[in-house]
Scaffold this motif. Structure first.
Motif, PDB file in Angstrom:
ATOM      1  N   SER A 136      30.825  -5.574  -0.358  1.00  0.00           N
ATOM      2  CA  SER A 136      30.546  -4.712  -1.660  1.00  0.00           C
ATOM      3  C   SER A 136      31.786  -4.650  -2.714  1.00  0.00           C
ATOM      4  N   LYS A 137      32.712  -4.510  -2.020  1.00  0.00           N
ATOM      5  CA  LYS A 137      34.192  -4.490  -3.072  1.00  0.00           C
ATOM      6  C   LYS A 137      34.215  -5.536  -3.984  1.00  0.00           C
ATOM      7  N   GLU A 138      34.010  -6.795  -3.357  1.00  0.00           N
ATOM      8  CA  GLU A 138      33.936  -8.013  -4.203  1.00  0.00           C
ATOM      9  C   GLU A 138      32.964  -7.954  -5.237  1.00  0.00           C
ATOM     10  N   ARG A 139      31.825  -7.578  -4.821  1.00  0.00           N
ATOM     11  CA  ARG A 139      30.883  -7.789  -5.785  1.00  0.00           C
ATOM     12  C   ARG A 139      31.050  -6.779  -7.059  1.00  0.00           C
ATOM     13  N   LEU A 140      31.610  -5.465  -6.512  1.00  0.00           N
ATOM     14  CA  LEU A 140      31.855  -4.300  -7.545  1.00  0.00           C
ATOM     15  C   LEU A 140      32.933  -4.951  -8.535  1.00  0.00           C
ATOM     16  N   LYS A 141      33.957  -5.564  -7.989  1.00  0.00           N
ATOM     17  CA  LYS A 141      34.915  -6.064  -8.695  1.00  0.00           C
ATOM     18  C   LYS A 141      34.424  -7.227 -10.019  1.00  0.00           C
ATOM     19  N   PHE A 194      31.458  -7.062 -11.001  1.00  0.00           N
ATOM     20  CA  PHE A 194      30.910  -6.395 -12.368  1.00  0.00           C
ATOM     21  C   PHE A 194      31.392  -5.797 -13.163  1.00  0.00           C
ATOM     22  N   GLY A 195      32.919  -5.668 -12.813  1.00  0.00           N
ATOM     23  CA  GLY A 195      33.830  -4.853 -13.646  1.00  0.00           C
ATOM     24  C   GLY A 195      34.063  -3.514 -13.199  1.00  0.00           C
ATOM     25  N   PHE A 196      33.938  -3.128 -11.987  1.00  0.00           N
ATOM     26  CA  PHE A 196      34.101  -1.603 -11.390  1.00  0.00           C
ATOM     27  C   PHE A 196      35.430  -1.723 -11.035  1.00  0.00           C
ATOM     28  N   THR A 200      34.201   3.425 -10.570  1.00  0.00           N
ATOM     29  CA  THR A 200      33.873   3.594 -12.033  1.00  0.00           C
ATOM     30  C   THR A 200      33.922   2.540 -12.865  1.00  0.00           C
ATOM     31  N   HIS A 201      33.383   2.450 -14.006  1.00  0.00           N
ATOM     32  CA  HIS A 201      33.264   1.274 -14.828  1.00  0.00           C
ATOM     33  C   HIS A 201      33.530   1.837 -16.283  1.00  0.00           C
ATOM     34  N   GLU A 202      34.566   1.243 -17.067  1.00  0.00           N
ATOM     35  CA  GLU A 202      35.076   1.631 -18.372  1.00  0.00           C
ATOM     36  C   GLU A 202      34.194   1.769 -19.203  1.00  0.00           C
ATOM     37  N   LEU A 217      23.741  -3.720 -16.521  1.00  0.00           N
ATOM     38  CA  LEU A 217      25.030  -4.104 -17.016  1.00  0.00           C
ATOM     39  C   LEU A 217      24.721  -5.243 -18.156  1.00  0.00           C
ATOM     40  N   LYS A 218      23.861  -6.222 -17.749  1.00  0.00           N
ATOM     41  CA  LYS A 218      23.338  -7.001 -19.076  1.00  0.00           C
ATOM     42  C   LYS A 218      22.569  -6.462 -19.979  1.00  0.00           C
ATOM     43  N   GLU A 219      21.727  -5.286 -19.766  1.00  0.00           N
ATOM     44  CA  GLU A 219      20.851  -4.497 -20.798  1.00  0.00           C
ATOM     45  C   GLU A 219      22.047  -3.811 -21.543  1.00  0.00           C
ATOM     46  N   LYS A 220      22.938  -3.215 -20.805  1.00  0.00           N
ATOM     47  CA  LYS A 220      23.803  -2.494 -21.826  1.00  0.00           C
ATOM     48  C   LYS A 220      25.282  -3.337 -22.301  1.00  0.00           C
ATOM     49  N   GLY A 221      24.933  -4.745 -21.978  1.00  0.00           N
ATOM     50  CA  GLY A 221      25.975  -5.616 -22.780  1.00  0.00           C
ATOM     51  C   GLY A 221      27.472  -5.550 -22.168  1.00  0.00           C
ATOM     52  N   GLY A 222      27.513  -5.230 -20.760  1.00  0.00           N
ATOM     53  CA  GLY A 222      28.667  -5.375 -19.928  1.00  0.00           C
ATOM     54  C   GLY A 222      28.535  -6.526 -19.285  1.00  0.00           C
TER      55      GLY A 222
END
Length: 356
Positions: free
Chosen positions: A275-280, A282-284, A297-299, A350-355
């Motif tokens: 899960s750590k790797e997947r969060l990374k 995704f930019g977390f 957190t995600h900026e 994230l895709k919807e938000k443009g991240g």
């Protein structure tokens, strides 16, 4: 205000994580274990003689303290059992923090500590953790009435090594130091190994996380025999029969099944690392978790908005509103399938938000 109202003790209560009533949810908000209790627990429950329920339980909880002592290589007189670690910790505050000097615990930590301090009229100070959420050990060198350290800490998930704990103890030999190890089984080394050196150390653990028994409410403290006797004396003066018959029987079976304990906690650790790797990806960003949750957190996205979006999809995580942590979500590690569902939603969000 009526006169009698002025005599009521008023506190701001601890706010527990939400317990959704609907069944088809992914519950990643209260750090419960996603796997069932040990098979021996199930068998003991099925075979439980309900005639025992008409009798008071053993006030000393001897069967369970004996099992725990044997498991950790301690004397039975070094173990105290209560109704969840919250009960054990509350009893410890009441028992040990009576010097009128302020006790010390971090500003970001388990939010029940300040509730107990206020409830029992114990003065306290909360030294600030640093920018990376690490505890500054030097803040605990000054005169105080006691120290409480959650290790790994909650909600940050950060573990401090035993040299750090030893340093805190060396600078606080005249007060009780409580190390709250609710999450220690998911990473790091327990301070139990320090008990022979420090008679003022109390280590508190729980069955709620690594032993899959949050619903049974079993917690325990380990320490010097004098500390355990003092805790027991207060308990007997407050409520002698704190542990019910079923909790005692099932708790013993949970301690005995070491293989199952190791299997499930190792599975959670494995899922956590994935899960750590997947969060990374995704930019977390997040502290390096040594617990059964990740504090992320995600900026590019608002934590509160993501929390609400997840909730609408029946995926529950925890969002705190404190100023320093309002941009973070605490995500309990569930099963592989539950985490896949969580990440699938986050990817779409994230895709919807443009991240990323």
């Amino acid at each position: 205000m009526k006169t009698w109202e002025s005599y009521i003790r008023k506190v701001d209560p601890y706010v527990p994580g939400e317990q959704p009533k609907e069944k088809n949810v992914i519950k990643l908000n209260t750090n419960e274990n996603p796997y069932p209790p040990a098979p021996g627990v199930v068998k003991a429950l099925e075979a439980f003689d309900t005639d025992y329920l008409r009798r008071y339980p053993d006030p000393a909880v001897s069967r369970l303290t004996s099992a725990l002592a044997q498991n950790y290589g301690l004397k039975q007189e070094q173990v105290f059992v209560g109704v969840g670690s919250d009960d054990v910790l509350a009893m410890s505050f009441l028992t040990f923090f009576n010097s009128e000097k302020p006790i010390l615990f971090p500003d970001i930590t388990y939010s029940f500590y300040d509730v107990w301090a206020k409830l029992y009229r114990i003065p306290y100070e909360t030294p600030a953790v640093d920018e990376s959420f690490h505890i500054r050990k030097e803040d605990y060198y000054k005169e105080n009435g006691g120290v409480v350290i959650a290790n790994p800490n909650a909600p940050t998930s950060i573990y401090e090594n035993l040299d750090f704990i030893r340093d805190i103890l060396d600078h606080n030999r005249d007060v009780i130091v409580i190390v709250d190890e609710a999450y220690i089984d998911f990473g790091g080394e327990s301070a139990i190994s320090l008990l022979p050196e420090y008679e003022n150390l109390l280590v508190v653990q729980t069955f709620s996380k690594s032993r899959s028994m949050a619903g049974m409410r079993i917690g325990y403290a380990m320490g010097n025999e004098k500390l355990i006797k003092a805790l027991s004396d207060v308990k007997y003066s407050f409520n002698s029969y704190t542990m019910n018959q079923t909790s005692i029987s099932l708790g013993v079976e949970a301690v005995k099944d070491v293989d199952y304990f190791n299997k499930t906690r190792n599975q959670i650790i494995s899922t956590r690392e994935k899960s750590k790797e997947r969060l990374k990806e995704f930019g977390f960003s997040f502290p390096d978790s040594k617990s059964n949750f990740i504090f992320a957190t995600h900026e590019m996205i608002d934590a509160g908005e993501l929390f609400e979006a997840l909730k609408k999809e029946h995926i529950f995580v925890r969002h705190f509103t404190g100023e320093r942590i309002k941009d973070y979500l605490r995500i309990t590690i569930g099963t592989e399938e539950e985490m896949d569902a969580f990440f699938s939603f986050v990817e779409g969000y994230l895709k919807e938000k443009g991240g990323k």
